[in-house]
Design a protein around this motif. Sequence first.
Motif, PDB file in Angstrom:
ATOM      1  N   MET A  75       8.255 -11.231  10.396  1.00  0.00           N
ATOM      2  CA  MET A  75       9.565 -10.563  10.375  1.00  0.00           C
ATOM      3  C   MET A  75       9.356  -9.053  10.200  1.00  0.00           C
ATOM      4  SD  MET A  75      12.797 -11.724   8.021  1.00  0.00           S
ATOM      5  CE  MET A  75      12.662 -10.782   6.526  1.00  0.00           C
ATOM      6  N   GLY A  76       9.213  -8.571   8.983  1.00  0.00           N
ATOM      7  CA  GLY A  76       9.009  -7.143   8.717  1.00  0.00           C
ATOM      8  C   GLY A  76      10.266  -6.325   8.969  1.00  0.00           C
ATOM      9  N   LEU A  77      10.187  -5.072   8.615  1.00  0.00           N
ATOM     10  CA  LEU A  77      11.346  -4.185   8.814  1.00  0.00           C
ATOM     11  C   LEU A  77      11.589  -3.977  10.301  1.00  0.00           C
ATOM     12  CD1 LEU A  77      10.742  -1.438   6.109  1.00  0.00           C
ATOM     13  CD2 LEU A  77      12.861  -2.718   6.373  1.00  0.00           C
ATOM     14  N   ASN A  78      12.819  -4.177  10.767  1.00  0.00           N
ATOM     15  CA  ASN A  78      13.123  -3.861  12.162  1.00  0.00           C
ATOM     16  C   ASN A  78      13.585  -2.396  12.260  1.00  0.00           C
ATOM     17  OD1 ASN A  78      15.791  -3.848  11.335  1.00  0.00           O
ATOM     18  ND2 ASN A  78      16.178  -5.957  12.019  1.00  0.00           N
ATOM     19  N   SER A  99      16.478  -1.002  12.812  1.00  0.00           N
ATOM     20  CA  SER A  99      17.679  -0.689  12.022  1.00  0.00           C
ATOM     21  C   SER A  99      17.329  -0.606  10.531  1.00  0.00           C
ATOM     22  CB  SER A  99      18.743  -1.760  12.221  1.00  0.00           C
ATOM     23  OG  SER A  99      19.004  -1.939  13.561  1.00  0.00           O
ATOM     24  N   GLY A 100      16.478  -1.521  10.080  1.00  0.00           N
ATOM     25  CA  GLY A 100      16.069  -1.516   8.678  1.00  0.00           C
ATOM     26  C   GLY A 100      15.352  -0.229   8.314  1.00  0.00           C
ATOM     27  N   PHE A 155      17.846   2.549   8.058  1.00  0.00           N
ATOM     28  CA  PHE A 155      18.626   2.497   6.816  1.00  0.00           C
ATOM     29  C   PHE A 155      17.814   2.947   5.604  1.00  0.00           C
ATOM     30  CE2 PHE A 155      21.888   0.066   9.017  1.00  0.00           C
ATOM     31  CZ  PHE A 155      23.030   0.585   8.417  1.00  0.00           C
ATOM     32  N   ILE A 156      16.587   2.477   5.511  1.00  0.00           N
ATOM     33  CA  ILE A 156      15.782   2.853   4.335  1.00  0.00           C
ATOM     34  C   ILE A 156      15.483   4.356   4.359  1.00  0.00           C
ATOM     35  CG2 ILE A 156      13.470   2.264   5.248  1.00  0.00           C
ATOM     36  CD1 ILE A 156      12.748   1.176   2.508  1.00  0.00           C
ATOM     37  N   ALA A 171      18.819   6.251   3.557  1.00  0.00           N
ATOM     38  CA  ALA A 171      19.221   6.109   2.148  1.00  0.00           C
ATOM     39  C   ALA A 171      18.304   6.934   1.249  1.00  0.00           C
ATOM     40  CB  ALA A 171      19.183   4.637   1.743  1.00  0.00           C
ATOM     41  N   TRP A 172      17.007   6.818   1.465  1.00  0.00           N
ATOM     42  CA  TRP A 172      16.055   7.571   0.648  1.00  0.00           C
ATOM     43  C   TRP A 172      16.235   9.080   0.853  1.00  0.00           C
ATOM     44  CZ3 TRP A 172      10.562   5.418  -0.561  1.00  0.00           C
ATOM     45  CH2 TRP A 172      10.677   4.095  -1.013  1.00  0.00           C
ATOM     46  N   VAL A 230      18.947  10.748   1.781  1.00  0.00           N
ATOM     47  CA  VAL A 230      20.188  11.211   1.130  1.00  0.00           C
ATOM     48  C   VAL A 230      19.955  11.376  -0.372  1.00  0.00           C
ATOM     49  CG1 VAL A 230      22.552  10.501   0.514  1.00  0.00           C
ATOM     50  CG2 VAL A 230      21.756  10.259   2.866  1.00  0.00           C
ATOM     51  N   PHE A 255      27.325   3.541  -0.319  1.00  0.00           N
ATOM     52  CA  PHE A 255      27.409   5.007  -0.360  1.00  0.00           C
ATOM     53  C   PHE A 255      28.866   5.482  -0.290  1.00  0.00           C
ATOM     54  CE2 PHE A 255      22.801   5.228   0.773  1.00  0.00           C
ATOM     55  CZ  PHE A 255      22.430   5.989  -0.314  1.00  0.00           C
ATOM     56  N   ASN A 281       7.856  -8.066   4.348  1.00  0.00           N
ATOM     57  CA  ASN A 281       8.996  -8.968   4.528  1.00  0.00           C
ATOM     58  C   ASN A 281       9.991  -8.853   3.371  1.00  0.00           C
ATOM     59  OD1 ASN A 281       8.215  -9.877   6.985  1.00  0.00           O
ATOM     60  ND2 ASN A 281       7.293 -11.782   6.246  1.00  0.00           N
ATOM     61  N   ALA A 307      12.027  -5.993   4.257  1.00  0.00           N
ATOM     62  CA  ALA A 307      12.918  -6.414   5.346  1.00  0.00           C
ATOM     63  C   ALA A 307      14.099  -7.210   4.788  1.00  0.00           C
ATOM     64  CB  ALA A 307      12.137  -7.257   6.346  1.00  0.00           C
ATOM     65  N   TRP A 311      16.417  -4.529   3.362  1.00  0.00           N
ATOM     66  CA  TRP A 311      16.896  -3.417   4.186  1.00  0.00           C
ATOM     67  C   TRP A 311      17.336  -3.751   5.604  1.00  0.00           C
ATOM     68  CZ3 TRP A 311      18.374   0.928   1.986  1.00  0.00           C
ATOM     69  CH2 TRP A 311      17.854   1.261   0.736  1.00  0.00           C
ATOM     70  N   ASN A 312      16.807  -4.831   6.217  1.00  0.00           N
ATOM     71  CA  ASN A 312      17.256  -5.132   7.587  1.00  0.00           C
ATOM     72  C   ASN A 312      18.753  -5.424   7.571  1.00  0.00           C
ATOM     73  OD1 ASN A 312      14.762  -4.776   8.660  1.00  0.00           O
ATOM     74  ND2 ASN A 312      14.293  -6.944   8.970  1.00  0.00           N
ATOM     75  N   PRO A 313      19.558  -4.657   8.315  1.00  0.00           N
ATOM     76  CA  PRO A 313      21.011  -4.804   8.172  1.00  0.00           C
ATOM     77  C   PRO A 313      21.578  -6.007   8.907  1.00  0.00           C
ATOM     78  CG  PRO A 313      20.508  -3.063   9.738  1.00  0.00           C
ATOM     79  CD  PRO A 313      19.187  -3.559   9.226  1.00  0.00           C
TER      80      PRO A 313
END
Lengths: 36, 519
Positions: free
Chosen positions: A1-4, A6-7, A10-11, A14-15, A17, B50, B221, B224, B227-229
């Motif tokens: 999976m892992g961060l996609n 969009s993820g 977002f991270i 957010a960081w 800001v 936010f 993961n 993920a 954070w994965n929306p």
Amino acid sequence: MGLNTSGIIFIVLAWTVIISLITFCFYKVFKTEQKK
Amino acid sequence: MSQNGEREQWGTKIGLILAVAGNAVGLGNFLRFPVQAAQNGGGAFMIPYFIFFLLLGIPLMWIEWGIGRHGGKFRHGSAPGMFDVLWKNKLAKYFGALGLFISITILIYYTYIESWTLGFSLFSILGLYSNETRETMTGFLSSYQGVTTSETFTSLWPAYSLMLVTFALNFAILYKGISKGIEKLAKIAMPLLFIFAIILAIRIFTLGTPDPAIPENSVANGFAFIWNPDFNALGNPNIWLAAAGQIFFTLSVGMGTIHAYASYLKPNDDIALSGLATASTNEFAEVVLGASIAIPVAVAFFGLEATKEIAQGGAFNLGFVSMPIIFGSEHFPMGEMFGFMWFLLLFFAGITSSVAMGQPVVAFLEDEFGMDRKKAVSALAIAVLVAVQFVIFFLKYGFLDEMDYWAGTFGLVVFALIETILFMWVFGADKAWKEMNQGGDIKIPMFFYYVMKYVTPVILTVLMAWWFFQSAVPTLLLQNAVPENIPYIWGARILMVAIAVILMLMVKKAWGNNHSEAK
């Protein structure tokens, strides 16, 4: 999976800001304290 | 009498910011936030989060700093006196008594929970837990709490002794006063908290896949998962209310503590920048550090499905059961040391919050009854020590949960709504705006004038109504209570009513003794 993508967006957003806000605040705090 | 003497003052601005940030940064930053984010749409949760930070969190921070500094001009360090100067009505001071009730009630059970973090930091360094399973670690925690017994804990004495140590530390700090006690603690504890959290976050980043045989159980993961929306979640109103609730809890507003700290400012000291700095420090601890520790490491060790189950079990399950299992695992080198750092950072987060909860009642006794600080702290210590016995010995019967719901959840939003209406509508939005900007090192954008006057009270009303129908009514009617626990739940309610009545009578007496004469 892992961060996609969009993820990651977002991270990073957010960081960015929050780190910008805290940096601005403490920069102003120390600057105004030095002036006083 | 303190009414005739000089009021204490903060030594430095940075000390004050760290103290208020210490009040805000608590266990919720490291345990509640990542669970909320993961359960409510992942990265998409950050959109309402936010938005509510802007419309609810920052405005309430400024409102509380403003009410506090304004009250301090009239030598009031607690909500009854502060509300009395905002609204010239006999009832105002009684509404303010809610601020005393909430802070002292939370303090009663919070010091006990805080002592668990101190205990677990010692157990980590002593290696009291290693290679535990979820069953054995749950047993370890419940035997420590006196709910069951185990080979490690056969009685409640270890927990009780550590509660006494925590209790003594809290009241020793309060005894020393604002600058020499609370500010000094914040200057030591807050940097250490951040150092420990950064070290832990870096260690967890670099863990990768602890067990190469299960590659899907990885830190990546875990990130993920948070954070994965899930953009579909944004259509669910409950996600928006959860985000508003998280912002509300994380900043420790609605407790009367920020008011008490701000009352020790001079009339022209800045509150605009200090309030924003406090809120942003809390957000850094929550979003950057809090989200990078517990949930990512839980996914790396237990996998995604088990972590979802852990998250459903709540923050305590994550903090006191799952995290010790991870630190005691053979896949986490030097786990004893990292476990020690984890629980010590939670202890620092706890103690900087609990001393803040003690301050409103201490200030009330000093300012309204003319007691010196030592007598005021001693009186509070005796009251809290008596009340905490019920929490310790009736923990398994839901005594703590009942107090936490009414004072630590529902009471907060009620108090925040009252203070917002009093400050922005009764006292007057123009006067409140002038008060908040007086002496400011930054100018608060005009946008927030309208937010504080119209938007924040509406959000608070919606939150209160939502919680009322969703949980307050079922809780009040004991709909989900275990029959065996019902007498103890009523005991907790009687204790809370007794605290509220005593505080109301004290307010009445204080105003009868001093304020009517002055008028």
